[in-house]
Scaffold this motif. Structure first.
Motif, PDB file in Angstrom:
ATOM      1  N   PHE A   1      63.528  67.476  49.886  1.00 30.77           N
ATOM      2  CA  PHE A   1      62.416  68.253  49.346  1.00 30.77           C
ATOM      3  C   PHE A   1      62.399  69.672  49.909  1.00 30.77           C
ATOM      4  N   GLY A   2      61.788  70.592  49.160  1.00 31.71           N
ATOM      5  CA  GLY A   2      61.775  72.012  49.489  1.00 31.71           C
ATOM      6  C   GLY A   2      61.266  72.370  50.866  1.00 31.71           C
TER       7      GLY A   2
ATOM      8  N   GLY B   1      53.905  57.275  48.548  1.00 30.59           N
ATOM      9  CA  GLY B   1      54.853  57.199  49.658  1.00 30.59           C
ATOM     10  C   GLY B   1      55.907  58.289  49.591  1.00 30.59           C
ATOM     11  N   THR B   2      56.408  58.550  48.391  1.00 25.50           N
ATOM     12  CA  THR B   2      57.398  59.612  48.213  1.00 25.50           C
ATOM     13  C   THR B   2      56.807  60.969  48.553  1.00 25.50           C
ATOM     14  N   LEU B   3      55.597  61.215  48.112  1.00 21.06           N
ATOM     15  CA  LEU B   3      54.967  62.512  48.377  1.00 21.06           C
ATOM     16  C   LEU B   3      54.608  62.687  49.847  1.00 21.06           C
ATOM     17  N   LEU B   4      54.406  61.586  50.579  1.00 21.41           N
ATOM     18  CA  LEU B   4      54.214  61.683  52.024  1.00 21.41           C
ATOM     19  C   LEU B   4      55.429  62.356  52.656  1.00 21.41           C
TER      20      LEU B   4
ATOM     21  N   TRP C   1      67.540  72.604  43.940  1.00 24.11           N
ATOM     22  CA  TRP C   1      68.055  73.628  43.028  1.00 24.11           C
ATOM     23  C   TRP C   1      66.937  74.600  42.678  1.00 24.11           C
ATOM     24  N   ILE C   2      67.216  75.888  42.801  1.00 24.73           N
ATOM     25  CA  ILE C   2      66.231  76.909  42.429  1.00 24.73           C
ATOM     26  C   ILE C   2      66.702  77.549  41.138  1.00 24.73           C
ATOM     27  N   PRO C   3      65.891  77.476  40.090  1.00 27.06           N
ATOM     28  CA  PRO C   3      66.296  78.102  38.830  1.00 27.06           C
ATOM     29  C   PRO C   3      66.537  79.599  39.026  1.00 27.06           C
ATOM     30  N   PRO C   4      67.492  80.168  38.306  1.00 28.83           N
ATOM     31  CA  PRO C   4      67.828  81.585  38.486  1.00 28.83           C
ATOM     32  C   PRO C   4      66.633  82.527  38.344  1.00 28.83           C
ATOM     33  N   PHE C   5      65.738  82.263  37.390  1.00 32.02           N
ATOM     34  CA  PHE C   5      64.593  83.176  37.230  1.00 32.02           C
ATOM     35  C   PHE C   5      63.649  83.087  38.421  1.00 32.02           C
TER      36      PHE C   5
ATOM     37  N   LEU D   1      58.990  64.716  40.701  1.00 27.72           N
ATOM     38  CA  LEU D   1      60.305  65.129  40.207  1.00 27.72           C
ATOM     39  C   LEU D   1      60.497  66.629  40.379  1.00 27.72           C
ATOM     40  N   GLY D   2      59.456  67.414  40.086  1.00 30.48           N
ATOM     41  CA  GLY D   2      59.532  68.861  40.273  1.00 30.48           C
ATOM     42  C   GLY D   2      59.780  69.237  41.723  1.00 30.48           C
ATOM     43  N   ALA D   3      59.101  68.553  42.648  1.00 34.19           N
ATOM     44  CA  ALA D   3      59.307  68.824  44.075  1.00 34.19           C
ATOM     45  C   ALA D   3      60.728  68.475  44.492  1.00 34.19           C
TER      46      ALA D   3
END
Length: 124
Positions: free
Chosen positions: A30-31, A18-21, A106-110, A98-100
């Motif tokens: 989400f991104g 459901g979350t990924l939907l 937040w986008i990591p600096p690298f 969690l990664g999504a």
């Protein structure tokens, strides 16, 4: 045989599905939400309101299509009750969820540096 009642049979898997939907559908935080919002803002600010409205309609139809398939799978009439799922079976989908979520807020600096280099490489 149709898949029904995932939330009752496998509550952890059902919650992640459901979350990924919503993640794939571009809901905040989400991104994909950010990218779609930027495109919509550019369309309306650039005087292309018709394209912006068309994009909204297409995005809505796409989300409704996915939801029309997944929601009956999640909520359908399964008679079996929930059972404990193996934590190892939930680890990979939970990590991806969690990664999504993290990359949507937040986008990591690298990663930001790599994206800037890629944009510069294509003239952006």
């Amino acid at each position: 045989a149709a898949v029904r009642g995932v939330l009752r049979r496998l509550p952890g898997t059902g919650a992640l599905l459901g979350t990924l939907l919503f993640a794939v559908g571009g809901a905040p935080p989400f991104g994909p939400f950010v990218s779609k919002l930027i495109i919509l803002q550019a369309a309306f600010a650039g005087g292309h309101a018709r394209l912006g409205v068309l994009l909204l309609v297409v995005l809505s139809l796409a989300f409704l299509g996915r939801a029309g398939v997944l929601l009956p799978m999640l909520q359908g009439g399964a008679s079996a009750t929930g059972r404990r799922e193996a934590l190892l079976a939930l680890a990979a989908p939970a990590a991806m969820t969690l990664g999504a979520l993290v990359l949507g807020t937040w986008i990591p600096p690298f990663v930001a540096a790599l994206l800037q280099q890629a944009a510069a490489g294509i003239g952006g």
